[in-house]
Design a protein around this motif. Structure first.
Motif, PDB file in Angstrom:
ATOM      1  N   GLY A  65       0.975  -1.190   0.099  1.00  0.00           N
ATOM      2  CA  GLY A  65       0.083   0.153   0.031  1.00  0.00           C
ATOM      3  C   GLY A  65       0.791   1.312   0.083  1.00  0.00           C
ATOM      4  N   ILE A  66       0.408   2.208  -0.819  1.00  0.00           N
ATOM      5  CA  ILE A  66       1.086   3.601  -0.802  1.00  0.00           C
ATOM      6  C   ILE A  66       0.406   4.653  -0.374  1.00  0.00           C
ATOM      7  CG2 ILE A  66       2.341   4.763  -2.480  1.00  0.00           C
ATOM      8  CD1 ILE A  66       2.480   1.658  -3.752  1.00  0.00           C
ATOM      9  N   THR A  67       0.777   5.673   0.012  1.00  0.00           N
ATOM     10  CA  THR A  67       0.030   7.043   0.116  1.00  0.00           C
ATOM     11  C   THR A  67       0.952   8.110  -0.509  1.00  0.00           C
ATOM     12  OG1 THR A  67      -0.892   6.332   2.211  1.00  0.00           O
ATOM     13  CG2 THR A  67      -0.706   8.802   1.687  1.00  0.00           C
ATOM     14  N   PHE A  68       0.126   8.742  -1.456  1.00  0.00           N
ATOM     15  CA  PHE A  68       0.758   9.684  -2.367  1.00  0.00           C
ATOM     16  C   PHE A  68       0.763  10.956  -1.648  1.00  0.00           C
ATOM     17  CE2 PHE A  68      -0.020   6.011  -4.976  1.00  0.00           C
ATOM     18  CZ  PHE A  68       1.209   5.997  -5.744  1.00  0.00           C
ATOM     19  N   ILE A  69       1.613  12.056  -2.320  1.00  0.00           N
ATOM     20  CA  ILE A  69       1.679  13.352  -1.658  1.00  0.00           C
ATOM     21  C   ILE A  69       0.247  14.281  -1.836  1.00  0.00           C
ATOM     22  CG2 ILE A  69       4.234  13.551  -1.474  1.00  0.00           C
ATOM     23  CD1 ILE A  69       4.010  15.148  -3.921  1.00  0.00           C
ATOM     24  N   ASP A  70      -0.366  13.894  -2.820  1.00  0.00           N
ATOM     25  CA  ASP A  70      -1.717  14.470  -2.926  1.00  0.00           C
ATOM     26  C   ASP A  70      -3.006  13.771  -2.022  1.00  0.00           C
ATOM     27  OD1 ASP A  70      -2.216  12.376  -4.499  1.00  0.00           O
ATOM     28  OD2 ASP A  70      -3.691  13.438  -5.585  1.00  0.00           O
ATOM     29  N   ASN A  71      -2.592  12.797  -1.167  1.00  0.00           N
ATOM     30  CA  ASN A  71      -3.587  12.024  -0.204  1.00  0.00           C
ATOM     31  C   ASN A  71      -4.033  10.688  -0.910  1.00  0.00           C
ATOM     32  OD1 ASN A  71      -2.724  13.786   1.691  1.00  0.00           O
ATOM     33  ND2 ASN A  71      -4.735  14.902   1.731  1.00  0.00           N
ATOM     34  N   LEU A 111      -6.651  -1.332  -5.114  1.00  0.00           N
ATOM     35  CA  LEU A 111      -7.646  -0.443  -4.488  1.00  0.00           C
ATOM     36  C   LEU A 111      -7.263   0.943  -4.691  1.00  0.00           C
ATOM     37  CD1 LEU A 111     -10.165   0.332  -2.422  1.00  0.00           C
ATOM     38  CD2 LEU A 111      -8.364   0.084  -0.674  1.00  0.00           C
ATOM     39  N   TYR A 112      -7.914   1.865  -5.216  1.00  0.00           N
ATOM     40  CA  TYR A 112      -7.699   3.012  -5.572  1.00  0.00           C
ATOM     41  C   TYR A 112      -8.640   4.112  -4.771  1.00  0.00           C
ATOM     42  CZ  TYR A 112      -6.327   6.973  -8.781  1.00  0.00           C
ATOM     43  OH  TYR A 112      -5.896   8.042  -9.320  1.00  0.00           O
ATOM     44  N   VAL A 113      -7.910   4.849  -4.091  1.00  0.00           N
ATOM     45  CA  VAL A 113      -8.473   6.078  -3.283  1.00  0.00           C
ATOM     46  C   VAL A 113      -8.196   7.202  -3.910  1.00  0.00           C
ATOM     47  CG1 VAL A 113      -9.043   6.878  -1.099  1.00  0.00           C
ATOM     48  CG2 VAL A 113      -8.477   4.306  -1.139  1.00  0.00           C
ATOM     49  N   SER A 114      -8.815   7.946  -4.524  1.00  0.00           N
ATOM     50  CA  SER A 114      -8.404   9.342  -4.863  1.00  0.00           C
ATOM     51  C   SER A 114      -8.032  10.289  -3.913  1.00  0.00           C
ATOM     52  CB  SER A 114      -9.403   9.774  -6.279  1.00  0.00           C
ATOM     53  OG  SER A 114     -10.473  10.191  -5.591  1.00  0.00           O
ATOM     54  N   GLY A 115      -6.966  11.352  -4.624  1.00  0.00           N
ATOM     55  CA  GLY A 115      -6.732  12.347  -3.575  1.00  0.00           C
ATOM     56  C   GLY A 115      -7.146  13.755  -3.926  1.00  0.00           C
ATOM     57  N   VAL A 116      -6.298  14.701  -3.837  1.00  0.00           N
ATOM     58  CA  VAL A 116      -6.310  16.083  -4.107  1.00  0.00           C
ATOM     59  C   VAL A 116      -6.184  16.349  -5.775  1.00  0.00           C
ATOM     60  CG1 VAL A 116      -5.793  18.360  -4.009  1.00  0.00           C
ATOM     61  CG2 VAL A 116      -5.488  16.878  -1.968  1.00  0.00           C
TER      62      VAL A 116
END
Lengths: 209, 152
Positions: free
Chosen positions: B73-79, B116-121
């Motif tokens: 799992g990865i968290t990106f800098i745009d959340n 699993l894709y959770v979109s961010g900013v």
């Protein structure tokens, strides 16, 4: 004499019937599969699944589409049961990282001094950091309201971000985890005209990822 | 004074070119960080494959692999958050997050496996710039959470 035997026979094949039923359900589910879920905040967005043969739009939680082989048209949207979603996607779902948490810290007008209320949030920030399973990344972003000169505000927003970063470092937070940025007056939380004093815009955002 | 400055400039130049030559990627360019990893997790970066673990940064053009049973799992800098299950391969094709200059895009490629894709900013600010490419279809993402499976 025959009755008990039939009953016994039925009982014996019942597990197989269940498996057969499951296989039939699975057989209907396309091998390439796309499922829309409810967002973590309860809203439901949209995805469009498109290829040269056609396209489908999903806009309800639990809705799915897909196709078995490249070149086929995505099938009409159908509802995928919770159980089957877990079955196929359990690992990916369980690997979702912890949610991002954001704190807003406010400042006294024209200074890089925190308000008393915001200073009191420090223990909560530290507790959030401590509770993280994976090493957190901490973004510290400084802002000002539009009162005063833009170049002065650029410096002020940086000074505010530094105040918060230094506060964290004094609590033994690893400096390598903190990223400092500042946006001056260009990124207000509450949009205002120029030269407006707005307490909600005099802030530092601390985002824990 | 001048000699010292020239030497300093030269040293910086040498350091920079050394970085370029060896293909060092500066952590400043990190677009996200690994937050969970189980089993054998790899990254293919500049044609070389290496293990990747919790806490490690990820960069544009990385190919992330869960080899065999496992997950990542990865968290990106745009959340944004992306996580994968067993036997998955995901390429981070493009990522731009400079709202001030309206440079916003996030394109990933799911070659195989589950996502699993959770979109961010980025998806919030510029929905048309976010997509997931797969071998069988392309997904346009409008601020949302979804799942994808690609079977080869």
């Amino acid at each position: 004499m025959i009755m008990p035997q039939t009953a016994l026979g039925l009982r014996a094949i019942r597990p197989w019937l269940a498996i057969l039923a499951l296989m039939l359900v699975s057989a209907c589910t396309p091998t390439n599969l796309f499922v829309l879920l409810e967002d973590d905040d309860g809203k439901v967005g949209t995805i469009q699944v498109k290829n040269d043969a056609g396209s489908q739009t999903l806009n309800q939680a639990g809705q799915a589409t897909g196709l078995d082989r490249a070149g086929q048209e995505p099938v009409d949207p159908f509802v995928l049961e919770e159980e089957e979603i877990r079955d196929v996607f359990g690992e990916a779902l369980d690997a979702q990282p912890e949610p991002t948490v954001t704190f807003l810290l406010y400042f006294q007008i024209g200074t890089s001094e925190l308000t008393a209320e915001s200073e009191a949030l420090l223990p909560e920030i530290l507790a959030t950091l401590d509770a993280r399973k994976a090493p957190p990344r901490i973004a510290v972003v400084g802002h000002t309201d539009t009162l005063g000169d833009a170049s002065v505000n650029a410096n002020l927003s940086l000074a505010r971000a530094r105040t918060v970063r230094d506060m964290l470092l004094r609590q033994a937070v690893d400096a390598g985890l903190v990223e400092l940025t500042s946006h001056g007056e260009s990124n207000p939380l509450v949009p205002t005209a120029d030269e407006v004093s707005e307490p909600r815009n005099r802030r530092v955002e601390v985002t824990i990822r | 004074m001048r000699l010292v400055r020239n030497l300093a400039v030269l040293l910086l130049f040498l350091l920079a070119t050394a970085g370029l030559r060896t293909g060092v990627v500066w952590a400043d360019d990190a677009i996200g960080y690994v937050k969970s990893a189980e089993g054998t997790t790899l990254v293919v970066r500049e044609e070389e494959s290496a293990p990747i673990a919790v806490g490690d940064p990820v960069f544009v053009a990385d190919l992330l692999i869960v080899k065999g049973n496992g997950s990542m799992g990865i968290t990106f800098i745009d959340n944004s958050q992306l996580s994968m299950g067993s036997g998955s391969q995901l390429r981070l094709t493009s990522f731009e997050f400079v709202p001030k200059e309206e440079k916003l895009s996030f394109v990933t490629e799911l070659l195989k496996g589950t996502l699993l894709y959770v979109s961010g900013v980025i998806a919030k600010l510029s929905p048309d710039s976010v997509s997931v490419v797969t071998p069988v279809a392309t997904l346009s993402v409008r601020g949302t959470k979804f799942l994808a499976r690609v079977d080869d």
